[in-house]
Design an enzyme around this catalytic site. Structure first.
Site, PDB file in Angstrom:
ATOM      1  N   GLU A   1     -10.365  -4.561   1.632  1.00 44.53           N
ATOM      2  CA  GLU A   1      -9.063  -3.935   1.841  1.00 44.53           C
ATOM      3  C   GLU A   1      -8.118  -4.912   2.518  1.00 44.53           C
ATOM      4  O   GLU A   1      -8.480  -5.599   3.467  1.00 44.53           O
ATOM      5  CB  GLU A   1      -9.219  -2.685   2.717  1.00 44.53           C
ATOM      6  CG  GLU A   1     -10.104  -1.613   2.105  1.00 44.53           C
ATOM      7  CD  GLU A   1      -9.479  -0.956   0.875  1.00 44.53           C
ATOM      8  OE1 GLU A   1      -8.274  -1.155   0.633  1.00 44.53           O
ATOM      9  OE2 GLU A   1     -10.218  -0.256   0.154  1.00 44.53           O
TER      10      GLU A   1
ATOM     11  N   HIS B   1     -14.540  -1.405   0.792  1.00 43.47           N
ATOM     12  CA  HIS B   1     -15.032  -0.221   0.096  1.00 43.47           C
ATOM     13  C   HIS B   1     -16.042  -0.638  -0.974  1.00 43.47           C
ATOM     14  O   HIS B   1     -15.894  -1.688  -1.615  1.00 43.47           O
ATOM     15  CB  HIS B   1     -13.873   0.544  -0.557  1.00 43.47           C
ATOM     16  CG  HIS B   1     -13.297   1.617   0.321  1.00 43.47           C
ATOM     17  ND1 HIS B   1     -12.001   1.578   0.807  1.00 43.47           N
ATOM     18  CD2 HIS B   1     -13.835   2.771   0.794  1.00 43.47           C
ATOM     19  CE1 HIS B   1     -11.786   2.673   1.537  1.00 43.47           C
ATOM     20  NE2 HIS B   1     -12.870   3.402   1.545  1.00 43.47           N
TER      21      HIS B   1
ATOM     22  N   CYS C   1     -11.967   6.325   6.495  1.00 43.42           N
ATOM     23  CA  CYS C   1     -12.134   4.875   6.351  1.00 43.42           C
ATOM     24  C   CYS C   1     -10.896   4.127   6.824  1.00 43.42           C
ATOM     25  O   CYS C   1     -11.001   3.185   7.618  1.00 43.42           O
ATOM     26  CB  CYS C   1     -12.457   4.506   4.904  1.00 43.42           C
ATOM     27  SG  CYS C   1     -14.143   4.955   4.433  1.00 43.42           S
TER      28      CYS C   1
ATOM     29  N   ARG D   1      -7.230  14.817   2.711  1.00 40.72           N
ATOM     30  CA  ARG D   1      -7.237  15.738   1.573  1.00 40.72           C
ATOM     31  C   ARG D   1      -8.406  16.711   1.680  1.00 40.72           C
ATOM     32  O   ARG D   1      -8.354  17.830   1.171  1.00 40.72           O
ATOM     33  CB  ARG D   1      -7.330  14.924   0.269  1.00 40.72           C
ATOM     34  CG  ARG D   1      -7.214  15.753  -1.002  1.00 40.72           C
ATOM     35  CD  ARG D   1      -7.220  14.874  -2.241  1.00 40.72           C
ATOM     36  NE  ARG D   1      -8.389  13.993  -2.347  1.00 40.72           N
ATOM     37  CZ  ARG D   1      -9.612  14.382  -2.695  1.00 40.72           C
ATOM     38  NH1 ARG D   1      -9.851  15.639  -2.969  1.00 40.72           N
ATOM     39  NH2 ARG D   1     -10.600  13.511  -2.771  1.00 40.72           N
TER      40      ARG D   1
HETATM   41  N1  PCA Z   1     -15.607   6.881   2.602  1.00 37.68           N
HETATM   42  C1  PCA Z   1     -14.544   7.724   3.100  1.00 37.68           C
HETATM   43  C2  PCA Z   1     -14.937   8.080   4.499  1.00 37.68           C
HETATM   44  C3  PCA Z   1     -16.364   7.689   4.653  1.00 37.68           C
HETATM   45  C4  PCA Z   1     -16.670   6.884   3.453  1.00 37.68           C
HETATM   46  O1  PCA Z   1     -17.723   6.302   3.233  1.00 37.68           O
HETATM   47  C5  PCA Z   1     -13.176   7.073   2.977  1.00 37.68           C
HETATM   48  O2  PCA Z   1     -12.985   6.233   2.075  1.00 37.68           O
HETATM   49  O3  PCA Z   1     -12.280   7.383   3.762  1.00 37.68           O
END
Ligand code: PCA
Length: 255
Positions: free
Chosen positions: A118, A207, A181, A128
């Site tokens: 990111e 991610h 996240c 959401r």
């Molecule tokens: N993904 C979520 C929260 C925890 C995770 O593993 C997110 O992308 O916010």
């Protein structure tokens, strides 16, 4: 909660790497971000590995981070609750204990096909769905009075370059969403920006896709095998230790 390793009078203190992943959320029973982090708990990227990533020209310049990486480095895995506020408190506590030189937080982005470092964390919570404690903040600052956004201090383009060179699908992402996240990513970067003199940790958020068994329940959803995700994170850590100056090549998008 990870323990800081005991220091020996003979060896220099190891460089601590904090690798966080999340517990399952949204009715899932597994979260690949935690499976990857725990698989790498205790892993020590050695000097040869740090400097010989196999990614050829991908490594860019080495500098202070690379020099420090010449000693021992060790990964400490931390499982975060998928709960606004609680996850950031856990991360703060681990940073205070370990004083890591590198902090990488992982999270699941179901629907993405590749490993996505990111670029930017934004100062907003807009959920959401409810988190694992039933909290669902809407348009609330992560840290009130803090800047609107922080950039990752990981070499995100060098990371993507090295992953692709190793045959692993990856791309820079320009949004970490507005759920837990992004919340953790923003709190991390705010914390590192105010860490005070002498603390020079780099940090950021990555991610990862669904595991194949998760994607099987969502028709058409992409996935990536756990072993591939683990290999990718080894590469990410090596690149983050070795590269102090990110590559200047486009990862831009028109929309
Ligand atoms: N993904 C979520 C929260 C925890 C995770 O593993 C997110 O992308 O916010």
């Amino acid at each position: 909660m990870p323990e800081a390793p005991a220091s020996s009078p003979h060896a220099p203190a190891p460089v601590n790497i904090l690798l966080a992943g999340f517990e399952p959320f949204d009715r899932d029973s597994v979260n690949p971000s935690w499976e990857v982090a725990r698989a790498l708990d205790g892993w020590q990227p050695d000097r040869a590995a740090v400097h010989g990533t196999g990614s050829g020209e991908a490594t860019g310049e080495t500098g202070q981070a690379g020099d420090r990486a010449a000693g021992r480095a060790v990964v400490h895995a931390l499982q975060l609750r998928c709960v606004f506020g609680q996850a950031t408190a856990q991360l703060d506590e681990a940073i205070a204990t370990l004083r890591p030189a590198l902090v990488i937080c992982l999270g699941l982005a179901g629907g993405r096909a590749d490993i996505t470092p990111e670029r930017v964390a934004i100062n907003i919570d807009d959920a959401r769905i409810a988190d694992n404690a039933g909290r669902q903040p809407i348009d609330r600052a992560v840290v009130s009075g803090a800047p609107a956004a922080y950039f990752s201090s990981l070499p995100i383009k060098a990371i993507v370059h090295a992953l692709r060179a190793a045959g692993l699908p990856a791309s820079v992402s320009n949004t970490a969403g507005t759920f837990v996240c992004n919340h953790v990513f923003f709190a991390l970067m705010h914390r590192l920006a105010h860490a005070g003199p002498g603390v020079q940790a780099r940090g950021g958020f990555i991610h990862v896709p669904y595991l194949p068994e998760q994607a099987a329940r969502v028709p058409g959803a992409p996935s990536m095998a756990l072993e591939t995700q683990i290999a990718a994170l080894r590469s990410v850590i090596r690149t983050s230790l070795a590269v102090s100056q990110d590559l200047r090549e486009t990862a831009g998008r028109l929309h």
